[in-house]
Design a protein around this motif. Structure first.
Motif, mmCIF file in Angstrom:
data_model
loop_
_atom_site.group_PDB
_atom_site.id
_atom_site.type_symbol
_atom_site.label_atom_id
_atom_site.label_comp_id
_atom_site.label_asym_id
_atom_site.label_seq_id
_atom_site.Cartn_x
_atom_site.Cartn_y
_atom_site.Cartn_z
ATOM 1 N N GLU A 204 36.511 19.503 47.455
ATOM 2 C CA GLU A 204 36.942 18.589 48.508
ATOM 3 C C GLU A 204 38.176 17.810 48.062
ATOM 4 O O GLU A 204 38.320 17.478 46.886
ATOM 5 C CB GLU A 204 35.820 17.606 48.867
ATOM 6 C CG GLU A 204 34.599 18.269 49.493
ATOM 7 C CD GLU A 204 33.574 17.264 49.968
ATOM 8 O OE1 GLU A 204 33.872 16.039 49.911
ATOM 9 O OE2 GLU A 204 32.483 17.679 50.397
ATOM 10 N N GLU A 205 39.047 17.518 49.021
ATOM 11 C CA GLU A 205 40.240 16.719 48.763
ATOM 12 C C GLU A 205 39.961 15.260 49.097
ATOM 13 O O GLU A 205 39.300 14.956 50.091
ATOM 14 C CB GLU A 205 41.417 17.212 49.601
ATOM 15 C CG GLU A 205 41.871 18.614 49.264
ATOM 16 C CD GLU A 205 43.047 19.055 50.112
ATOM 17 O OE1 GLU A 205 43.383 18.341 51.083
ATOM 18 O OE2 GLU A 205 43.643 20.101 49.803
ATOM 19 N N VAL A 206 40.472 14.357 48.243
ATOM 20 C CA VAL A 206 40.308 12.926 48.482
ATOM 21 C C VAL A 206 41.584 12.190 48.087
ATOM 22 O O VAL A 206 42.382 12.685 47.281
ATOM 23 C CB VAL A 206 39.117 12.341 47.682
ATOM 24 C CG1 VAL A 206 37.802 12.916 48.166
ATOM 25 C CG2 VAL A 206 39.294 12.600 46.187
ATOM 26 N N ASP A 207 41.785 11.014 48.669
ATOM 27 C CA ASP A 207 42.878 10.148 48.228
ATOM 28 C C ASP A 207 42.478 9.503 46.914
ATOM 29 O O ASP A 207 41.345 9.048 46.752
ATOM 30 C CB ASP A 207 43.156 9.059 49.268
ATOM 31 C CG ASP A 207 43.811 9.623 50.514
ATOM 32 O OD1 ASP A 207 44.695 10.485 50.370
ATOM 33 O OD2 ASP A 207 43.433 9.208 51.622
ATOM 34 N N MET A 208 43.409 9.452 45.967
ATOM 35 C CA MET A 208 43.110 8.885 44.658
ATOM 36 C C MET A 208 44.154 7.858 44.275
ATOM 37 O O MET A 208 45.350 8.145 44.262
ATOM 38 C CB MET A 208 43.069 9.983 43.590
ATOM 39 C CG MET A 208 41.959 10.985 43.784
ATOM 40 S SD MET A 208 41.860 12.146 42.403
ATOM 41 C CE MET A 208 40.643 13.291 43.058
ATOM 42 N N ASP A 209 43.698 6.676 43.926
ATOM 43 C CA ASP A 209 44.610 5.656 43.424
ATOM 44 C C ASP A 209 45.130 6.088 42.065
ATOM 45 O O ASP A 209 44.386 6.604 41.237
ATOM 46 C CB ASP A 209 43.889 4.308 43.279
ATOM 47 C CG ASP A 209 43.476 3.734 44.617
ATOM 48 O OD1 ASP A 209 44.136 4.076 45.620
ATOM 49 O OD2 ASP A 209 42.503 2.963 44.663
ATOM 50 N N GLY A 210 46.394 5.857 41.818
ATOM 51 C CA GLY A 210 46.965 6.139 40.504
ATOM 52 C C GLY A 210 47.433 7.560 40.309
ATOM 53 O O GLY A 210 47.907 7.918 39.237
ATOM 54 N N VAL A 211 47.293 8.417 41.328
ATOM 55 C CA VAL A 211 47.781 9.789 41.225
ATOM 56 C C VAL A 211 48.979 9.951 42.139
ATOM 57 O O VAL A 211 48.859 9.847 43.349
ATOM 58 C CB VAL A 211 46.693 10.809 41.623
ATOM 59 C CG1 VAL A 211 47.248 12.223 41.561
ATOM 60 C CG2 VAL A 211 45.495 10.673 40.710
ATOM 61 N N GLU A 212 50.146 10.147 41.559
ATOM 62 C CA GLU A 212 51.353 10.296 42.351
ATOM 63 C C GLU A 212 51.577 11.778 42.662
ATOM 64 O O GLU A 212 51.650 12.601 41.764
ATOM 65 C CB GLU A 212 52.559 9.738 41.593
ATOM 66 C CG GLU A 212 52.461 8.237 41.339
ATOM 67 C CD GLU A 212 53.679 7.717 40.634
ATOM 68 O OE1 GLU A 212 54.588 8.525 40.361
ATOM 69 O OE2 GLU A 212 53.716 6.521 40.349
ATOM 70 N N ILE A 213 51.685 12.088 43.937
ATOM 71 C CA ILE A 213 51.888 13.474 44.359
ATOM 72 C C ILE A 213 53.237 13.585 45.037
ATOM 73 O O ILE A 213 53.481 12.959 46.062
ATOM 74 C CB ILE A 213 50.771 13.922 45.313
ATOM 75 C CG1 ILE A 213 49.412 13.810 44.610
ATOM 76 C CG2 ILE A 213 51.013 15.338 45.796
ATOM 77 C CD1 ILE A 213 48.245 14.126 45.491
ATOM 78 N N SER A 214 54.098 14.352 44.451
ATOM 79 C CA SER A 214 55.424 14.530 45.026
ATOM 80 C C SER A 214 55.364 15.518 46.179
ATOM 81 O O SER A 214 54.780 16.590 46.078
ATOM 82 C CB SER A 214 56.394 15.054 43.961
ATOM 83 O OG SER A 214 57.637 15.357 44.536
ATOM 84 N N THR A 215 55.969 15.157 47.304
ATOM 85 C CA THR A 215 56.006 16.059 48.453
ATOM 86 C C THR A 215 57.389 16.657 48.657
ATOM 87 O O THR A 215 57.591 17.510 49.499
ATOM 88 C CB THR A 215 55.601 15.316 49.736
ATOM 89 O OG1 THR A 215 56.469 14.193 49.920
ATOM 90 C CG2 THR A 215 54.163 14.819 49.639
ATOM 91 N N SER A 216 58.356 16.199 47.873
ATOM 92 C CA SER A 216 59.711 16.712 48.011
ATOM 93 C C SER A 216 59.944 17.878 47.066
ATOM 94 O O SER A 216 59.621 17.802 45.894
ATOM 95 C CB SER A 216 60.736 15.617 47.699
ATOM 96 O OG SER A 216 62.041 16.167 47.656
ATOM 97 N N PRO A 217 60.513 18.989 47.570
ATOM 98 C CA PRO A 217 60.735 20.142 46.711
ATOM 99 C C PRO A 217 62.031 20.058 45.924
ATOM 100 O O PRO A 217 62.350 20.967 45.172
ATOM 101 C CB PRO A 217 60.785 21.303 47.702
ATOM 102 C CG PRO A 217 61.368 20.685 48.928
ATOM 103 C CD PRO A 217 60.837 19.272 48.969
ATOM 104 N N TYR A 218 62.807 18.988 46.113
ATOM 105 C CA TYR A 218 64.146 18.988 45.557
ATOM 106 C C TYR A 218 64.323 17.980 44.439
ATOM 107 O O TYR A 218 63.762 16.910 44.431
ATOM 108 C CB TYR A 218 65.160 18.691 46.664
ATOM 109 C CG TYR A 218 65.092 19.694 47.775
ATOM 110 C CD1 TYR A 218 65.514 21.001 47.583
ATOM 111 C CD2 TYR A 218 64.566 19.332 49.011
ATOM 112 C CE1 TYR A 218 65.440 21.924 48.597
ATOM 113 C CE2 TYR A 218 64.482 20.260 50.037
ATOM 114 C CZ TYR A 218 64.923 21.556 49.824
ATOM 115 O OH TYR A 218 64.825 22.472 50.815
#
Length: 266
Positions: A204-218
Motif C-alpha cells: 500500500e502507498e501512504v504519505d510519509m513525513d520526512g520522505v522527499e519525492i521528486s516529481t520532476s524528471p529534469y
C-alpha cells in the motif's frame, strides 16, 4: 539482583551482560568512577554517547534510549532480553551492531531514526514478537539475516523512494504472506517489481513525513537539460512511461531493472 560498577572499572568486554542476565534489576556506578554512568537502566560511557549494557530485569517494558547516545554497537547490547516490548532509538545513531536485539522475545517494535545507515548481522534475529518494522530513509548497508526468525511482523514501512536490493529470504515467508508493506506515494509499482519486495502479497502507498519525492524528471547541468531516467532491458524510457526522480531521489543504483544516473537527453 544489582550490579555495582566499582570506581576502577573503565571498560567492558563484548556482550558482557547480554543473554542470561534477566534477573539483573539495577546497575549502579560508584560515585568515584569517572568512566561510566547509568540512565534508565542503561550503562553508558561518561559522555553518554556509547551504550554499554542494560539491566535486563527492570520492570519497565519500554525503553527510550537517551538522546546523547550515538552508538548501539557495543556487542549484543539487548540480546536475549525477555521484558522489553518497545525501544526508541534516538536521532544521531547511525549504526545498529551485530546481535543488538537478537532473541528479544517480547520486543514488538524498535523505533529507529532516519539517520540509521548500517544494520549489522542478526540485529533483530529471532525477535518472535516483533510486529512493526520501519526501514529508515538513510539505510544503505545491511545484512540479509537481520530479520531471520521474525515471523510475527505485521507491517513493514519503507521510508525510501525506491527499493533497496534484498534477497528473497530477507523476510520470513510468513511475513510476505500476512504483513502489509507500506511505501511512499507513487512508488508501489517499483516495489512490486523488485526482487524480494514483490513477494509481499499486500503493498500500500501512504504519505510519509520526512520522505522527499521528486516529481520532476529534469536536472539542469550547465546549458544542458538532462533527464535522469529509468532503464529497462537497455532501453531508456520516456517521461510518459515512468515517474522520474532526480539524482537525489534515493533510487537503488544496484537495481537490475531500473538504474539512475544514465543520461537520457530530451
Amino acid at each position: 539482583s544489582i550490579l555495582d560498577i566499582p570506581k576502577n572499572v573503565n571498560s567492558f568486554g563484548w556482550g558482557v551482560l547480554s543473554g542470561d542476565c534477566n534477573q539483573l534489576k539495577e546497575i549502579t556506578v560508584a560515585s568515584e568512577n569517572t568512566s561510566f554512568k547509568v540512565e534508565n537502566g542503561l550503562l553508558m560511557n561518561m559522555e553518554g554517547t556509547v551504550a554499554v549494557a542494560y539491566a535486563f530485569g527492570r520492570e519497565s517494558e519500554h525503553l527510550v534510549v537517551p538522546e546523547t547516545v550515538k552508538s548501539l554497537n557495543q556487542g549484543a547490547l539487548f540480546k536475549g532480553n525477555k521484558r522489553l516490548k518497545t525501544i526508541k532509538v534516538p536521532t544521531g545513531v547511525t549504526l545498529i551492531g551485530d546481535d543488538t536485539f537478537k532473541g528479544c522475545t517480547a520486543l514488538e517494535e524498535v523505533m529507529l531514526p532516519d539517520e540509521i545507515k548500517n544494520i549489522k548481522s542478526y540485529a533483530f534475529s529471532s525477535c518472535i514478537s516483533l510486529q512493526r518494522v520501519t526501514i529508515p530513509a538513510s539505510l544503505n548497508n545491511f545484512s540479509d539475516s537481520i530479520f531471520s526468525g521474525c515471523t510475527a511482523i505485521k507491517t513493514v514501512t519503507v521510508r525510501q523512494n525506491s527499493p533497496l536490493e534484498i534477497e528473497q529470504s530477507f523476510f520470513p515467508s510468513e511475513v510476505y504472506a500476512k504483513a502489509t508493506l507500506y511505501v511512499p506515494k507513487g512508488r508501489k509499482t517499483y516495489f512490486a517489481d523488485a526482487i524480494g519486495w514483490k513477494n509481499f502479497h499486500k503493498i500500500e502507498e501512504v504519505d510519509m513525513d520526512g520522505v522527499e519525492i521528486s516529481t520532476s524528471p529534469y536536472e539542469n547541468i550547465g546549458d544542458k537539460q538532462m533527464v535522469f531516467g529509468y532503464y529497462r532491458s537497455g532501453k531508456c524510457l520516456s517521461a510518459d512511461d515512468v515517474s522520474y526522480g532526480g539524482p537525489r531521489a534515493g533510487i537503488n543504483r544496484r537495481s537490475e531493472e531500473r538504474r539512475v544516473g544514465k543520461e537520457c537527453r530530451s
